[in-house]
Design a protein around this motif. Structure first.
Motif, PDB file in Angstrom:
ATOM      1  N   GLN A   1       0.842  -0.811   0.157  1.00 38.39           N
ATOM      2  CA  GLN A   1       0.335  -0.196  -0.335  1.00 38.39           C
ATOM      3  C   GLN A   1       0.542   1.528   0.174  1.00 38.39           C
ATOM      4  O   GLN A   1       0.526   2.581  -0.546  1.00 38.39           O
ATOM      5  CB  GLN A   1      -0.934   0.263   1.300  1.00 38.39           C
ATOM      6  CG  GLN A   1      -1.830   1.031   1.453  1.00 38.39           C
ATOM      7  CD  GLN A   1      -2.782   1.391   0.195  1.00 38.39           C
ATOM      8  OE1 GLN A   1      -3.853   0.199  -0.963  1.00 38.39           O
ATOM      9  NE2 GLN A   1      -3.104   2.085  -0.864  1.00 38.39           N
TER      10      GLN A   1
ATOM     11  N   ASP B   1       0.337   4.163  -2.552  1.00 42.08           N
ATOM     12  CA  ASP B   1       0.008   5.367  -2.696  1.00 42.08           C
ATOM     13  C   ASP B   1       1.340   6.249  -3.258  1.00 42.08           C
ATOM     14  O   ASP B   1       1.149   7.338  -3.878  1.00 42.08           O
ATOM     15  CB  ASP B   1       0.496   5.473  -0.725  1.00 42.08           C
ATOM     16  CG  ASP B   1      -0.776   5.128  -0.552  1.00 42.08           C
ATOM     17  OD1 ASP B   1      -2.123   5.134  -1.078  1.00 42.08           O
ATOM     18  OD2 ASP B   1      -0.434   5.042   1.248  1.00 42.08           O
TER      19      ASP B   1
ATOM     20  N   GLU C   1       1.389   6.957  -6.948  1.00 40.75           N
ATOM     21  CA  GLU C   1       0.311   7.196  -7.315  1.00 40.75           C
ATOM     22  C   GLU C   1       0.941   9.095  -6.779  1.00 40.75           C
ATOM     23  O   GLU C   1       0.210   9.674  -8.208  1.00 40.75           O
ATOM     24  CB  GLU C   1      -0.984   7.199  -6.676  1.00 40.75           C
ATOM     25  CG  GLU C   1      -1.775   6.309  -5.994  1.00 40.75           C
ATOM     26  CD  GLU C   1      -3.291   5.722  -5.476  1.00 40.75           C
ATOM     27  OE1 GLU C   1      -2.985   6.698  -4.829  1.00 40.75           O
ATOM     28  OE2 GLU C   1      -3.772   4.866  -5.935  1.00 40.75           O
ATOM     29  N   GLU C   2       1.251   8.803  -5.692  1.00 41.05           N
ATOM     30  CA  GLU C   2       1.585  10.722  -5.725  1.00 41.05           C
ATOM     31  C   GLU C   2       2.274  11.064  -6.401  1.00 41.05           C
ATOM     32  O   GLU C   2       2.828  12.680  -6.646  1.00 41.05           O
ATOM     33  CB  GLU C   2       1.985  10.225  -4.033  1.00 41.05           C
ATOM     34  CG  GLU C   2       1.011  10.795  -3.399  1.00 41.05           C
ATOM     35  CD  GLU C   2       1.768  10.589  -2.122  1.00 41.05           C
ATOM     36  OE1 GLU C   2       2.628  10.606  -1.618  1.00 41.05           O
ATOM     37  OE2 GLU C   2       0.489  10.292  -0.590  1.00 41.05           O
TER      38      GLU C   2
ATOM     39  N   ILE D   1      -6.085  12.773  -6.535  1.00 41.41           N
ATOM     40  CA  ILE D   1      -5.285  11.589  -5.795  1.00 41.41           C
ATOM     41  C   ILE D   1      -7.023  12.151  -4.068  1.00 41.41           C
ATOM     42  O   ILE D   1      -7.701  11.005  -3.970  1.00 41.41           O
ATOM     43  CB  ILE D   1      -4.400  11.761  -4.864  1.00 41.41           C
ATOM     44  CG1 ILE D   1      -3.350  11.335  -5.523  1.00 41.41           C
ATOM     45  CG2 ILE D   1      -4.819  10.866  -3.559  1.00 41.41           C
ATOM     46  CD1 ILE D   1      -2.241  11.171  -5.007  1.00 41.41           C
ATOM     47  N   ARG D   2      -7.534  13.530  -4.132  1.00 38.39           N
ATOM     48  CA  ARG D   2      -8.640  13.835  -3.448  1.00 38.39           C
ATOM     49  C   ARG D   2      -9.417  13.012  -3.424  1.00 38.39           C
ATOM     50  O   ARG D   2     -10.311  12.667  -3.396  1.00 38.39           O
ATOM     51  CB  ARG D   2      -8.508  14.960  -2.255  1.00 38.39           C
ATOM     52  CG  ARG D   2      -9.397  15.801  -1.533  1.00 38.39           C
ATOM     53  CD  ARG D   2      -9.552  16.823  -1.098  1.00 38.39           C
ATOM     54  NE  ARG D   2      -9.943  17.246  -2.568  1.00 38.39           N
ATOM     55  CZ  ARG D   2      -9.949  18.466  -2.791  1.00 38.39           C
ATOM     56  NH1 ARG D   2      -8.458  19.506  -2.115  1.00 38.39           N
ATOM     57  NH2 ARG D   2     -10.047  19.068  -3.895  1.00 38.39           N
TER      58      ARG D   2
ATOM     59  N   TYR E   1     -10.724  11.160  -6.417  1.00 33.66           N
ATOM     60  CA  TYR E   1     -10.296  10.052  -6.859  1.00 33.66           C
ATOM     61  C   TYR E   1     -11.053   8.696  -5.406  1.00 33.66           C
ATOM     62  O   TYR E   1     -11.478   7.701  -5.290  1.00 33.66           O
ATOM     63  CB  TYR E   1     -10.021   9.154  -7.590  1.00 33.66           C
ATOM     64  CG  TYR E   1      -9.344   8.345  -6.760  1.00 33.66           C
ATOM     65  CD1 TYR E   1      -8.681   7.840  -6.559  1.00 33.66           C
ATOM     66  CD2 TYR E   1      -7.781   9.612  -7.887  1.00 33.66           C
ATOM     67  CE1 TYR E   1      -7.552   6.921  -6.154  1.00 33.66           C
ATOM     68  CE2 TYR E   1      -6.558   8.899  -7.282  1.00 33.66           C
ATOM     69  CZ  TYR E   1      -6.695   7.313  -6.777  1.00 33.66           C
ATOM     70  OH  TYR E   1      -5.100   7.059  -6.838  1.00 33.66           O
ATOM     71  N   ARG E   2      -9.830   9.541  -3.747  1.00 35.69           N
ATOM     72  CA  ARG E   2     -10.419   8.486  -3.062  1.00 35.69           C
ATOM     73  C   ARG E   2     -11.724   9.326  -1.988  1.00 35.69           C
ATOM     74  O   ARG E   2     -11.675   7.612  -1.476  1.00 35.69           O
ATOM     75  CB  ARG E   2      -8.544   8.763  -2.258  1.00 35.69           C
ATOM     76  CG  ARG E   2      -7.967   8.285  -3.186  1.00 35.69           C
ATOM     77  CD  ARG E   2      -5.944   8.207  -2.033  1.00 35.69           C
ATOM     78  NE  ARG E   2      -5.340   7.847  -2.067  1.00 35.69           N
ATOM     79  CZ  ARG E   2      -4.127   7.906  -1.677  1.00 35.69           C
ATOM     80  NH1 ARG E   2      -3.661   8.600  -1.010  1.00 35.69           N
ATOM     81  NH2 ARG E   2      -3.229   7.490  -2.110  1.00 35.69           N
ATOM     82  N   ASN E   3     -12.037   9.559  -2.685  1.00 30.24           N
ATOM     83  CA  ASN E   3     -12.968  10.153  -1.381  1.00 30.24           C
ATOM     84  C   ASN E   3     -14.112  11.169  -2.171  1.00 30.24           C
ATOM     85  O   ASN E   3     -14.896  12.476  -1.958  1.00 30.24           O
ATOM     86  CB  ASN E   3     -12.964  11.210  -0.398  1.00 30.24           C
ATOM     87  CG  ASN E   3     -11.341  10.468   0.694  1.00 30.24           C
ATOM     88  OD1 ASN E   3     -12.347   9.081   0.781  1.00 30.24           O
ATOM     89  ND2 ASN E   3     -10.377  11.078   0.673  1.00 30.24           N
TER      90      ASN E   3
ATOM     91  N   GLY F   1      -9.889   5.902 -11.368  1.00 28.04           N
ATOM     92  CA  GLY F   1      -9.069   6.770 -10.619  1.00 28.04           C
ATOM     93  C   GLY F   1      -9.230   8.120 -10.598  1.00 28.04           C
ATOM     94  O   GLY F   1     -10.076   8.869 -10.418  1.00 28.04           O
TER      95      GLY F   1
END
Length: 138
Positions: free
Chosen positions: A14, A18, A21-22, A30-31, A33-35, A81
């Protein structure tokens, strides 16, 4: 029972995901698609649109209006994403606008709001914009 070795491996994997992705996406993407806060489909929407893009991802957008403005909006996609981020951000930008105003949102506006996308994911922003422009009133 899951052993500690397995849990350690999952945690390390993980961290690598991460990190990758960053390096690839902005913090905003990222914010989003994650939430995703606007993921779903409105039952009995006032307007709905659906498009399948050249990468075979599909996006659906459903809207509700109040006093001529977009009061409620949700999107659904089977895409990646970046597609989720584009759908969620587009809804954020469109809320409170009339349909005519919201249809003027450009791919460039969306990309700016997301702090950009990698070249190989620019089609995700186009899919979101095309889906919004395909909306028809029920």
């Amino acid at each position: 029972m899951v052993d500690d070795e397995f849990l350690k491996m999952v945690k390390e994997l993980q961290k690598k995901i991460d990190y990758d992705e960053e390096k690839t996406y902005s913090k905003v993407v990222i914010r989003e698609y994650r939430n995703p806060t606007y993921f779903g489909v409105i039952e009995k929407p006032d307007a709905i649109g659906q498009v399948t893009g050249p990468c075979n991802d599909t996006m659906k957008i459903s809207l509700g209006f109040k006093q001529g403005k977009i009061d409620k909006a949700l999107f659904w996609t089977d895409g990646c994403g970046a597609t989720i981020a584009c759908g969620n951000m587009l809804i954020k930008i469109a809320l409170g606008k009339t349909l005519e105003e919201a249809r003027l949102i450009s791919k460039k506006d969306l990309l700016n709001a997301l702090d950009g996308l990698p070249k190989e994911h620019l089609h995700c922003a186009k899919l979101a914009i095309d889906t919004f422009r395909s909306l028809w009133i029920n």
